[in-house]
Design an enzyme around this catalytic site. Structure first.
Site, PDB file in Angstrom:
ATOM      1  N   VAL A 259       0.899  -1.151   0.000  1.00 17.26           N
ATOM      2  CA  VAL A 259       0.000   0.000   0.000  1.00 17.26           C
ATOM      3  C   VAL A 259       0.944   1.209   0.000  1.00 17.26           C
ATOM      4  O   VAL A 259       1.527   1.541   1.025  1.00 17.26           O
ATOM      5  CB  VAL A 259      -0.915  -0.004   1.235  1.00 17.26           C
ATOM      6  CG1 VAL A 259      -1.815   1.225   1.242  1.00 17.26           C
ATOM      7  CG2 VAL A 259      -1.766  -1.283   1.257  1.00 17.26           C
ATOM      8  N   PRO A 260       1.146   1.829  -1.164  1.00 14.59           N
ATOM      9  CA  PRO A 260       2.330   2.667  -1.377  1.00 14.59           C
ATOM     10  C   PRO A 260       2.263   4.059  -0.752  1.00 14.59           C
ATOM     11  O   PRO A 260       2.175   5.078  -1.454  1.00 14.59           O
ATOM     12  CB  PRO A 260       2.414   2.747  -2.906  1.00 14.59           C
ATOM     13  CG  PRO A 260       0.992   2.653  -3.354  1.00 14.59           C
ATOM     14  CD  PRO A 260       0.328   1.709  -2.391  1.00 14.59           C
ATOM     15  N   CYS A 261       2.359   4.119   0.564  1.00 17.50           N
ATOM     16  CA  CYS A 261       2.346   5.415   1.238  1.00 17.50           C
ATOM     17  C   CYS A 261       3.586   6.231   0.893  1.00 17.50           C
ATOM     18  O   CYS A 261       3.589   7.457   1.063  1.00 17.50           O
ATOM     19  CB  CYS A 261       2.217   5.242   2.749  1.00 17.50           C
ATOM     20  SG  CYS A 261       3.319   4.032   3.484  1.00 17.50           S
ATOM     21  N   HIS A 262       4.640   5.573   0.380  1.00 14.93           N
ATOM     22  CA  HIS A 262       5.832   6.318  -0.020  1.00 14.93           C
ATOM     23  C   HIS A 262       5.573   7.174  -1.255  1.00 14.93           C
ATOM     24  O   HIS A 262       6.378   8.045  -1.590  1.00 14.93           O
ATOM     25  CB  HIS A 262       6.997   5.351  -0.289  1.00 14.93           C
ATOM     26  CG  HIS A 262       6.713   4.338  -1.357  1.00 14.93           C
ATOM     27  ND1 HIS A 262       5.968   3.197  -1.120  1.00 14.93           N
ATOM     28  CD2 HIS A 262       7.058   4.295  -2.665  1.00 14.93           C
ATOM     29  CE1 HIS A 262       5.893   2.489  -2.233  1.00 14.93           C
ATOM     30  NE2 HIS A 262       6.538   3.133  -3.185  1.00 14.93           N
ATOM     31  N   ARG A 263       4.451   6.946  -1.940  1.00 18.96           N
ATOM     32  CA  ARG A 263       4.115   7.758  -3.117  1.00 18.96           C
ATOM     33  C   ARG A 263       3.298   8.992  -2.762  1.00 18.96           C
ATOM     34  O   ARG A 263       2.843   9.720  -3.651  1.00 18.96           O
ATOM     35  CB  ARG A 263       3.358   6.902  -4.141  1.00 18.96           C
ATOM     36  CG  ARG A 263       4.168   5.731  -4.676  1.00 18.96           C
ATOM     37  CD  ARG A 263       3.393   4.881  -5.662  1.00 18.96           C
ATOM     38  NE  ARG A 263       4.038   3.583  -5.845  1.00 18.96           N
ATOM     39  CZ  ARG A 263       3.447   2.518  -6.367  1.00 18.96           C
ATOM     40  NH1 ARG A 263       2.179   2.588  -6.758  1.00 18.96           N
ATOM     41  NH2 ARG A 263       4.097   1.381  -6.491  1.00 18.96           N
TER      42      ARG A 263
END
Length: 295
Positions: A259-263
């Site tokens: 779940v790409p919270c780094h994006r």
């Protein structure tokens, strides 16, 4: 909470990925401090305690990028470019029901959310299996339920136990069972891009409040190689004034990377905070730049 004692990954034959990341981490730290001067590769290599030739091969092996291209991927200008047209990209992704426009670059994730009632119990009756595994971003803590991936965290050497405890506190009434072999296949599915297949999506279980789950579902729509700011996410979940609350929900995401919270970036393109460290967020963005560029 019931759990068996965690057994962190130790240095050994299988953890070349951890050794790679240790050198990458040091290189990123140096680049992050000096990127405006665009330092010579020799200087970056010295900071990472490798030769320039070793650094070149390391980054090509690790991210599919040259050190120079990776340095460019970490600059503020690159972060800003990720945000350009991000709102329209997110609109298209949401409208189509896909994780991204055109050819998908992501993990082909399918998800379900735990019901509010289940969430309130703190995981009572749940049996969660976990293991520590090498990854491109340090030691990964993979937490799996019978319904899919429930947690993914990262740690640096020597910090495995507190990182695990941080995750375990999210489900105080669940039973956590150390299961290195049982979670190994899932770890491979997550980090080996050759195993990202639309016909075999990775199943994840989102465990959080209704608001948090809506934020995390929106994160899943951001394609690899793109980014959005918190206000974009707030608008998509019909809470345009809730940017701060969105940021808090992003920070509580229990399934890092997938779940790409780094994006999620600041409006200016700033990387802002990241629960598992800014260096790791930079590494993920640079690694993804290499994956997208390789297609």
């Amino acid at each position: 909470m019931l759990m068996t004692e965690p057994q962190p990954t130790r240095p050994g034959a299988q953890d070349a990925a951890l050794r790679d990341y240790d050198s990458v981490r040091r290189a990123i730290g140096f680049i992050s401090e000096h990127w405006r001067a665009q330092p010579a590769i020799e200087s970056v290599a010295e900071a990472a305690s490798v030769t320039p030739d070793e650094l070149h091969h390391l980054f090509r092996r690790w991210a599919g990028l040259t050190p120079k291209a990776f340095m460019q991927a970490l600059t503020l200008d690159h972060a800003k470019s990720l945000l350009r047209n991000s709102a329209s990209v997110l609109d298209a992704a949401l409208d189509s029901g896909l994780s991204g426009p055109g050819r998908l670059h992501d993990l082909f994730v399918t998800h379900e959310a735990m019901s509010p009632g289940e969430w309130k119990t703190g995981g009572a009756g749940m049996e969660l299996h976990y293991g520590f595994h090498p990854s491109p971003f340090g030691t990964a803590i993979v937490i799996a339920s019978a319904r899919g991936l429930a947690g993914l965290a990262f740690s640096d050497p020597g910090e495995e136990k507190p990182a695990f405890e941080d995750m375990a506190r999210r489900w105080p009434r669940a039973t956590l069972i150390a299961d290195q072999s049982g979670t190994a296949a899932m770890a491979r599915r997550i980090f080996d891009a050759r195993l990202w297949r639309p016909e075999q999506p990775l199943r994840v279980l989102l465990i959080g409040t209704d608001f948090e789950v809506r934020v995390w579902e929106t994160l899943l729509k951001i394609p690899m190689g793109r980014a959005v700011c918190y206000s974009d996410i707030a608008s998509k979940i019909d809470s345009p004034k809730a940017s701060r609350a969105v940021g808090a929900a992003v920070g509580k995401n229990p399934i890092s990377f997938v779940v790409p919270c780094h994006r999620a970036l600041g409006k200016s393109g700033a990387l802002t905070g990241y629960h598992w460290g800014i260096t790791r967020k930079q590494a993920m963005i640079g690694w993804e730049a290499g994956q997208v560029g390789a297609e």
